[in-house]
Design an enzyme around this catalytic site. Structure first.
Site, PDB file in Angstrom:
ATOM      1  N   ARG A 142      -0.341   4.079   0.894  1.00 28.79           N
ATOM      2  CA  ARG A 142      -1.015   2.857   1.330  1.00 28.79           C
ATOM      3  C   ARG A 142      -0.787   2.738   2.837  1.00 28.79           C
ATOM      4  O   ARG A 142       0.330   2.973   3.314  1.00 28.79           O
ATOM      5  CB  ARG A 142      -0.449   1.612   0.627  1.00 28.79           C
ATOM      6  CG  ARG A 142      -0.633   1.610  -0.863  1.00 28.79           C
ATOM      7  CD  ARG A 142      -2.072   1.315  -1.204  1.00 28.79           C
ATOM      8  NE  ARG A 142      -2.194   1.205  -2.652  1.00 28.79           N
ATOM      9  CZ  ARG A 142      -3.302   1.438  -3.306  1.00 28.79           C
ATOM     10  NH1 ARG A 142      -4.392   1.785  -2.660  1.00 28.79           N
ATOM     11  NH2 ARG A 142      -3.334   1.325  -4.595  1.00 28.79           N
ATOM     12  N   ASN A 144      -0.356   0.258   4.743  1.00 32.28           N
ATOM     13  CA  ASN A 144       0.660  -0.717   5.131  1.00 32.28           C
ATOM     14  C   ASN A 144       2.075  -0.315   4.712  1.00 32.28           C
ATOM     15  O   ASN A 144       2.999  -1.107   4.795  1.00 32.28           O
ATOM     16  CB  ASN A 144       0.310  -2.089   4.558  1.00 32.28           C
ATOM     17  CG  ASN A 144       0.267  -2.081   3.033  1.00 32.28           C
ATOM     18  OD1 ASN A 144       0.569  -1.065   2.389  1.00 32.28           O
ATOM     19  ND2 ASN A 144      -0.121  -3.195   2.453  1.00 32.28           N
ATOM     20  N   ARG A 145       2.230   0.913   4.251  1.00 28.98           N
ATOM     21  CA  ARG A 145       3.512   1.470   3.801  1.00 28.98           C
ATOM     22  C   ARG A 145       4.021   0.855   2.505  1.00 28.98           C
ATOM     23  O   ARG A 145       5.121   1.145   2.075  1.00 28.98           O
ATOM     24  CB  ARG A 145       4.602   1.363   4.880  1.00 28.98           C
ATOM     25  CG  ARG A 145       4.276   1.974   6.217  1.00 28.98           C
ATOM     26  CD  ARG A 145       4.491   3.439   6.330  1.00 28.98           C
ATOM     27  NE  ARG A 145       5.835   3.850   5.985  1.00 28.98           N
ATOM     28  CZ  ARG A 145       6.132   5.048   5.519  1.00 28.98           C
ATOM     29  NH1 ARG A 145       5.197   5.940   5.355  1.00 28.98           N
ATOM     30  NH2 ARG A 145       7.356   5.368   5.224  1.00 28.98           N
ATOM     31  N   LEU A 146       3.229   0.004   1.876  1.00 28.56           N
ATOM     32  CA  LEU A 146       3.607  -0.509   0.554  1.00 28.56           C
ATOM     33  C   LEU A 146       2.986   0.421  -0.497  1.00 28.56           C
ATOM     34  O   LEU A 146       2.110   0.047  -1.268  1.00 28.56           O
ATOM     35  CB  LEU A 146       3.115  -1.962   0.369  1.00 28.56           C
ATOM     36  CG  LEU A 146       3.823  -2.996   1.230  1.00 28.56           C
ATOM     37  CD1 LEU A 146       3.238  -4.379   0.975  1.00 28.56           C
ATOM     38  CD2 LEU A 146       5.324  -2.994   0.958  1.00 28.56           C
TER      39      LEU A 146
END
Length: 167
Positions: A142, A144-146
């Site tokens: 992802r 957003n690093r999530l």
């Protein structure tokens, strides 16, 4: 895929191998049993796999016990390989030190003559392994690093427990 093994003492080693089949029994690959990975698996029959698709932003991680595939499965796969790959399996003392490349090339040339016009038999020290998954983790990138991480853990009855992991 990346295959990680370790010795009985826990000394790790990782390398890339070709994934050669996935089914309800596990994840398959083939190699020389006398190679470093074969030696590791003889001492410690457990492994970890990572299959990564950078363009898709996805990976699959697998851990589990390792068993040898049957002689029939190994023979069938071996005979589906190109002739040059069959001869190389005979010629290469995989993971062993050799004095130079000529040793391999001379061995392949001699084996070509030896098996000319016939079927190249399966070497006794070559065949398949299967990683029987204890856990399988699916990861999706992802921006957003999530990242999404979903792990399936085998339970005592052979079913699967699903767990979401933080990225």
């Amino acid at each position: 895929m990346a295959l990680a093994t370790s010795t009985r003492a826990g000394e790790p080693s990782a390398r890339m191998v070709l994934l050669r089949g996935v089914d309800e029994r596990g994840f398959g690959f083939f190699t020389n049993y006398d190679s470093q990975k074969g030696g590791d698996l003889a001492q410690n029959p457990r492994a970890a796999l990572v299959i990564y698709w950078p363009k898709l932003g996805r990976q699959v991680r697998v851990t589990g016990a390792v068993v040898k595939q049957s002689l029939e499965e190994s023979t069938a796969y071996f005979h589906n390989r190109p002739l040059a790959s069959q001869l190389s399996a005979w010629a290469s003392p995989q993971s062993q030190a050799i004095p130079n490349r000529t040793v391999l090339e001379d061995s392949v040339a001699a084996l070509s003559k030896r098996f000319e016009g016939g079927v190249v038999p399966l070497p006794q020290n070559w065949g398949g392994y299967r990683v029987i998954p204890k856990s399988i983790e699916f990861w999706q990138h992802r921006e957003n690093r999530l990242h999404d991480r979903i792990r399936f853990d085998r339970d005592a009855k052979g079913g699967w427990r699903v767990v979401r992991l933080a990225p």
